[in-house]
Scaffold this active site. Structure first.
Site, PDB file in Angstrom:
ATOM      1  N   HIS A 110       1.636  11.275   2.172  1.00 46.41           N
ATOM      2  CA  HIS A 110       2.933  10.578   2.052  1.00 46.41           C
ATOM      3  C   HIS A 110       3.961  11.025   3.090  1.00 46.41           C
ATOM      4  O   HIS A 110       5.157  11.088   2.808  1.00 46.41           O
ATOM      5  CB  HIS A 110       3.510  10.732   0.636  1.00 46.41           C
ATOM      6  CG  HIS A 110       4.477   9.634   0.284  1.00 46.41           C
ATOM      7  ND1 HIS A 110       5.299   9.677  -0.824  1.00 46.41           N
ATOM      8  CD2 HIS A 110       4.760   8.462   0.917  1.00 46.41           C
ATOM      9  CE1 HIS A 110       6.022   8.587  -0.879  1.00 46.41           C
ATOM     10  NE2 HIS A 110       5.714   7.830   0.165  1.00 46.41           N
ATOM     11  N   CYS A 149       9.652  12.174  -3.059  1.00 48.64           N
ATOM     12  CA  CYS A 149       8.350  12.635  -2.556  1.00 48.64           C
ATOM     13  C   CYS A 149       8.348  12.983  -1.069  1.00 48.64           C
ATOM     14  O   CYS A 149       8.007  14.103  -0.679  1.00 48.64           O
ATOM     15  CB  CYS A 149       7.286  11.570  -2.820  1.00 48.64           C
ATOM     16  SG  CYS A 149       7.084  11.124  -4.549  1.00 48.64           S
TER      17      CYS A 149
END
Length: 553
Positions: free
Chosen positions: A128, A72
């Protein structure tokens, strides 16, 4: 040099502003999280259908060889920075919520570039890329607006997350800009994010200012360990024919994601903004079929999964649509890396980036190829899949060749981890073409077709998008030996050519190139967890814990 780059960027972008915003396209990026390569039905899967995503691919262009980092944080960092993770310090693992680090703050990101060019820049969903300090967060990195969560994942209904490390509490993580957003608790988050994206699109209608919208979904990432796969019960019931209860939930999660794509495209159409929009859909990395954060996603027939250097971790499902694409209704076979989106979309938007900034990018401008004719020649492409000296793994693709040395997780996820289910078939498969053409996305996009999307064209495109493995069986154990593949002929990585004398020069070249790249890599930015990050010290929420003093109980 950074000061000069910033000054030149401002001059170039001011020039762009004067060219007239109306001619510049809206940019809509819809990102799935941990979606499997084979979990879009335009690849030929029949277990559950994704008619809206498929419609985007068939009316636009299938991104046949779209590559991304296998996790991610590095994947999102590469998209927004236009750089390899080794040049942003994000090459090792991900940023866990309790860790005090971020994507390098001195790097100019895509939203800032588009904002300076006159765009309204919006992030809906996942960030993130660090939040331990306010300056690490989206609205300090170029986004005008953020609605979503800062960390790795949340619960689909209560919007809380607990990191899989000891001694940290469950914490709330959902914001509107910098403030906690507690309304609409209990609303399924895929629907919640989509509704917000629709609101932004509607509000933009009639404005001269173009829209940059990144809809970064939670789906199909797992939620917390105690209840990882979540979807509305009425959606799960649609897939009662799937025997595996976890796979059934995953199918429902993907179905809601697919509906989101249809809703976004329909809203663009109903507000007369679709014709002047570029819409991209893709997954940030391959699915974690098994192991940590396993969601049952399928990367078949590719080897590996999320957080591996194999094709199942780095080759992702994707599609693009724009009225500017001359070859709509075809497969785009040029290898493309997520860092290419920054220079590619800047070109599409008429944004002239200063030379010093362009020199810092690893991504290349592929807009002439995406928007050109179907027979536009390929550009020779180098892509670093992974270069992580902590885990001692490196993988590099150059042209048709892929080199791999080392692997992750002691090699336990290096094989083909899933297979297509032949018995659990979506009932809509018997009238697949009709299902696709009746989808909200297809109904909106068909008005702008270059030629009608017939059943035969759908069948041909779907057949051409299927990945077929060869009969090779020359195995490779990357923990013990190097691996070399002709990835254009051997997409399933079955024929190791490392011992072939006729490929010795290719092998030597790739080894040397990887050494050069390693020498120029930034050190990983990872920092150890901080106890003061625990949500228990911050009113049970994930906060910018390096600057916010812990609150006593």
């Amino acid at each position: 040099m950074r000061g000069l780059s910033a000054f030149l960027l401002l001059l170039c972008l001011q020039r762009v502003k004067s060219d007239g915003a109306a001619r510049r396209p809206n940019i809509i990026i819809i990102m799935a999280d941990d979606m499997g390569f084979d979990d879009v039905s335009f690849r030929g899967g029949r277990e559950f259908l994704t008619p809206n995503i498929d419609a985007l691919a068939y009316h636009g262009r299938i991104l046949d060889r779209l590559y991304a980092p296998a996790m991610c944080t590095p994947s999102r960092g590469a998209l927004l920075s236009g750089r390899y993770p080794i040049h942003t310090g994000t090459q090792h693992f991900v940023i866990s919520n309790e860790e005090p680090w971020a994507l390098k703050p001195n790097i100019t990101l895509m939203p800032k570039i588009f904002k300076e060019a006159g765009y309204s820049t919006n992030l809906v969903g996942k960030w993130h890329l660090g939040f331990s300090r306010p300056e690490y967060t989206p609205t300090h990195r170029g986004f005008d607006y953020h609605y979503g969560y800062w960390g790795a994942y949340i619960d689909y209904y209560q919007r809380r997350s607990k990191m899989p490390v000891a001694n940290y509490s469950l914490g709330y993580d959902f914001r509107r800009n910098m403030e906690l957003e507690c309304r609409d608790r209990g609303v399924y988050v895929t629907d919640l994010l989509t509704t917000e994206a629709e609101r932004l699109i509607k509000e933009q209608a009639g404005k001269e200012q173009p829209l940059f919208l990144m809809l970064s979904h939670l789906a199909a990432h797992t939620a917390n360990e105690d209840d990882p796969l979540q979807a509305p019960e009425e959606e799960i019931r649609k897939f009662a024919y799937i025997k595996d209860p976890n796979r059934r939930k995953y199918a429902a999660m993907i179905s809601k994601l697919d509906q989101s794509v249809g809703r976004v495209i329909s809203t663009l159409a109903s507000t007369d903004q679709l014709e002047n929009s570029i819409v991209i859909f893709y997954s940030d990395n391959g699915a974690p079929s098994v192991g940590m954060f396993a969601n049952t996603g399928s990367n078949w027939p590719l080897r590996g999964q999320k957080n591996t250097p194999w094709e199942g971790g780095v080759r992702v499902a994707g599609a693009i649509w724009s009225s500017q694409l001359k070859a709509r209704g075809t497969k785009f076979t040029q290898p493309i890396y997520v860092a290419d989106w920054l220079p590619t979309l800047a070109h599409a938007a008429g944004i002239e980036m200063p030379h010093p900034l362009l020199k810092e990018l690893d991504g290349i401008d592929l807009w002439p190829h995406l928007s050109g004719t179907a027979d536009t020649p390929h550009v020779p492409r180098e892509i670093i899949h992974i270069l992580d000296d902590v885990w001692r793994v490196g993988s590099l693709m150059m042209g048709q060749w892929k080199y791999l040395n080392g692997t992750t997780s002691a090699g336990q996820y290096d094989s083909v981890l899933t297979y297509r289910e032949l018995d659990d078939l979506d009932p809509r498969e018997s009238h697949y073409a009709v299902t696709v053409r009746n989808s909200p996305a297809s109904r909106a996009l068909s008005h702008l077709d270059l030629r009608r999307l017939t059943q035969q064209r759908i069948t041909n495109l779907r057949r051409s998008a299927a990945v077929r493995c060869g009969d090779f069986q020359t195995s490779c154990n990357p923990l013990l030996e190097e691996c070399l593949y002709n990835i254009s002929m051997d997409p399933c990585e079955q024929d190791n050519l490392v011992y072939s004398k006729s490929h010795s020069e290719v092998l030597d070249f790739l080894r040397q190139r990887l050494r050069e790249l390693r020498a120029g890599a930034s050190p990983p930015g990872n920092r150890a967890s901080m106890p003061s990050a625990d949500p228990a010290w911050h009113s049970c929420a994930w906060e910018a814990f390096e600057e916010q003093r812990p609150k006593s109980g």
